[in-house]
Scaffold this active site. Structure first.
Site, mmCIF file in Angstrom:
data_model
loop_
_atom_site.group_PDB
_atom_site.id
_atom_site.type_symbol
_atom_site.label_atom_id
_atom_site.label_comp_id
_atom_site.label_asym_id
_atom_site.label_seq_id
_atom_site.Cartn_x
_atom_site.Cartn_y
_atom_site.Cartn_z
ATOM 1 N NE ARG A 144 45.587 51.658 18.506
ATOM 2 C CZ ARG A 144 45.882 51.260 17.269
ATOM 3 N NH1 ARG A 144 47.137 51.303 16.850
ATOM 4 N NH2 ARG A 144 44.937 50.810 16.465
ATOM 5 C CD GLN A 180 32.805 61.809 29.464
ATOM 6 O OE1 GLN A 180 31.816 61.646 28.740
ATOM 7 N NE2 GLN A 180 32.928 62.849 30.266
ATOM 8 N N GLY A 204 42.260 44.706 19.041
ATOM 9 C CA GLY A 204 42.777 43.491 18.404
ATOM 10 C C GLY A 204 44.076 43.018 19.021
ATOM 11 C CD GLU A 262 42.102 27.599 48.091
ATOM 12 O OE1 GLU A 262 41.580 27.967 49.160
ATOM 13 O OE2 GLU A 262 43.320 27.670 47.864
ATOM 14 C CB THR A 308 32.156 27.136 42.184
ATOM 15 O OG1 THR A 308 31.011 26.832 43.004
ATOM 16 C CG2 THR A 308 32.713 25.838 41.603
#
Length: 387
Positions: free
Chosen positions: A274, A285, A347, A370, A372
Site C-alpha cells: 500500500r 515509523q 477502510g 472456556e 471469561t
C-alpha cells in the site's frame, strides 16, 4: 561467546517444527480457500474436517493405545494454532474434540476410553463438552441439569447452552447434578450420544464470529443411558470438568495465537504494498512501531502458551495458573493485534473483502469462552506461583 547450536532450551524440537510445517501447508491448501465462504455463509467447515481427519489431525491428543496419534500437549497446540491462522472456526474441530473427550481420557473407565476415544480417533464422530447452562455460566456449579439413577441406567433432564459444534458432534460429555445437596461435589459426568432418545438441539446462535462452528443449546428430555456411561465415580464430575479446563484453556490460547498470527501476517504484507505520499506505508515509523508492538506481544503470548503446554504434558503443580495465564494473555493480545490489523488496512480493513475484519470478530470469543478473562484473573490470583 561461542555459539552453542545444541542448546535446546526454549526452542521446540525438530519433530514439533516439522509438524507445524506440515499443518501449515495443509491448512493453506485445504482450509484457507474456504474460510471466507464458511464465515459468509455461516456453514460448518466440512472441507476442514475432511482434510484434518484424512491426515489424522482432528484429534491428535488421543493416546496410541486407543488408535490415536498420541501427540503431546505442545503438538496439539501447534495443530490448533496453524489451523486458526487461516480459519478460526476450523480450529475448533481439533480444539473441541480435545475439550469434549479429555474428561473420558482423564477419568473414564478403560471400557469408556476404548469405545469413545477409539471412535474419535477413527473419525467416527466429533466430541463436544456440555457444562454451561442458561443460568450457569461462570458459576458452573450452579447447574440444574439432573441425572437420576434408575436401576442400571441414569435418566438425564436439562438444558445445556453455548455448546460448540452441537448437532455436528456425535458424542457429548455432559455434566449433571446427581446429588443436589452437595453442590459441586454432587455433580457427575456422563457420555451422551447424539442418537440417544430424548437428545435434541436448539437453533444455531447468530454470532459475531466463529460463524462456521455451530453453537447451539442441547436439550436432554428423559435421556436414558447405561450406568457405565458415567465418567469416573459419582460426584467427581465437577472436579473432572475443572481439571479438563486446566489443560484445554491452553488450546484456546493456541487458537488466539493463530488468529493473531494470521492478522499480523496479512497486515505486514499489506503495508509493504500500500503506497501513500509516494512510498509504501510500511516505511513510516508510526506503522513500524505498530507492527513491532504486535509482533512483540504475539511472541510473548506464544512463549507463555508453549510453556503452559509443557506444564500440561507434565501435569506440573502450577498448571492451573499457567493455563489461565496463557488463555487470558493470548486472547487479550489476539484482540489487540486483530484490531490493529484492521487499523493498518484502513477502510479496506473494515470490509469483508479482506480477512482481517473476520479475524477481529473471531478473536473476541477467545476472551470469553472456556472461562471469561475476568474469571481467569480470579483463577490466577488464587493460584499464584512461587519462584
Amino acid at each position: 561467546m561461542a555459539s552453542s547450536a545444541d542448546f535446546d532450551l526454549f526452542q521446540i524440537s525438530e519433530e514439533h517444527q516439522m509438524l507445524r510445517e506440515t499443518v501449515r501447508a495443509l491448512a493453506e491448501a485445504k482450509i484457507a480457500p474456504f474460510a471466507a465462504d464458511v464465515d459468509e455463509q455461516g456453514r460448518f467447515p466440512q472441507e476442514a474436517r475432511d482434510a484434518l481427519e484424512a491426515n489424522d489431525l482432528h484429534a491428535v491428543h488421543v493416546p496410541e493405545e486407543y488408535g490415536g496419534a498420541g501427540a503431546d500437549a505442545l503438538a496439539t497446540v501447534l495443530v490448533i494454532e496453524e489451523v486458526a491462522r487461516v480459519c478460526a472456526s476450523s480450529s475448533l474441530i481439533p480444539a473441541v474434540n480435545k475439550l469434549g473427550s479429555l474428561p473420558v481420557q482423564l477419568s473414564g473407565s478403560e471400557e469408556l476410553k476404548a469405545k469413545y476415544l477409539g471412535a474419535l480417533a477413527r473419525g467416527e464422530g466429533m466430541f463436544s463438552y456440555c457444562l454451561s447452562e442458561p443460568d450457569a455460566g461462570s458459576d458452573a456449579a450452579g447447574m440444574k441439569t439432573r441425572a437420576v439413577r434408575d436401576g442400571d441406567y441414569w435418566v438425564l433432564n436439562g438444558v445445556k447452552r453455548w455448546i460448540t459444534n452441537a448437532g455436528v458432534s456425535e458424542f457429548y460429555t455432559v455434566m449433571a447434578v446427581t446429588d443436589p445437596e452437595k453442590r459441586s461435589k454432587g455433580i457427575s459426568a456422563f457420555v451422551v450420544e447424539k442418537g440417544d432418545e430424548g437428545v435434541s438441539f436448539g437453533a444455531p446462535e447468530k454470532k459475531l464470529g466463529i460463524k462456521g462452528s455451530p453453537t447451539r443449546e442441547v436439550y436432554l428430555d428423559n435421556v436414558r443411558i447405561p450406568a457405565d456411561r458415567m465418567i469416573g465415580a459419582e460426584g467427581t464430575g465437577f472436579a473432572t470438568a475443572m481439571k479438563t479446563l486446566d489443560h484445554t484453556r491452553i488450546t484456546i490460547a493456541a487458537q488466539a495465537l493463530g488468529i493473531a498470527q494470521g492478522a499480523l501476517d496479512y497486515a505486514a504484507g499489506y503495508v509493504k504494498e500500500r503506497k501513500q505520499f509516494g512510498k509504501p506505508i510500511g516505511d513510516f515509523q508510526g506503522i513500524q512501531f505498530m507492527l513491532a508492538d504486535m509482533a512483540m506481544k504475539l511472541e510473548a503470548a506464544r512463549q507463555l502458551t508453549y510453556a503452559a503446554a509443557a506444564k500440561s504434558q507434565r501435569v506440573d503443580a502450577d498448571l492451573t495458573f499457567f493455563g489461565a495465564a496463557a488463555k487470558c494473555f493470548a486472547s487479550d493480545v489476539a484482540m489487540e493485534i486483530t484490531t490493529d490489523a484492521v487499523q493498518l488496512l484502513g477502510g479496506y480493513g473494515y470490509t469483508r473483502d479482506y480477512p482481517v475484519e473476520r479475524m477481529m470478530r473471531d478473536a473476541k470469543i477467545t476472551q470469553i469462552y472456556e472461562g471469561t478473562n475476568q474469571v481467569q484473573r480470579i483463577v490466577m490470583a488464587r493460584n499464584l506461583p512461587s519462584a
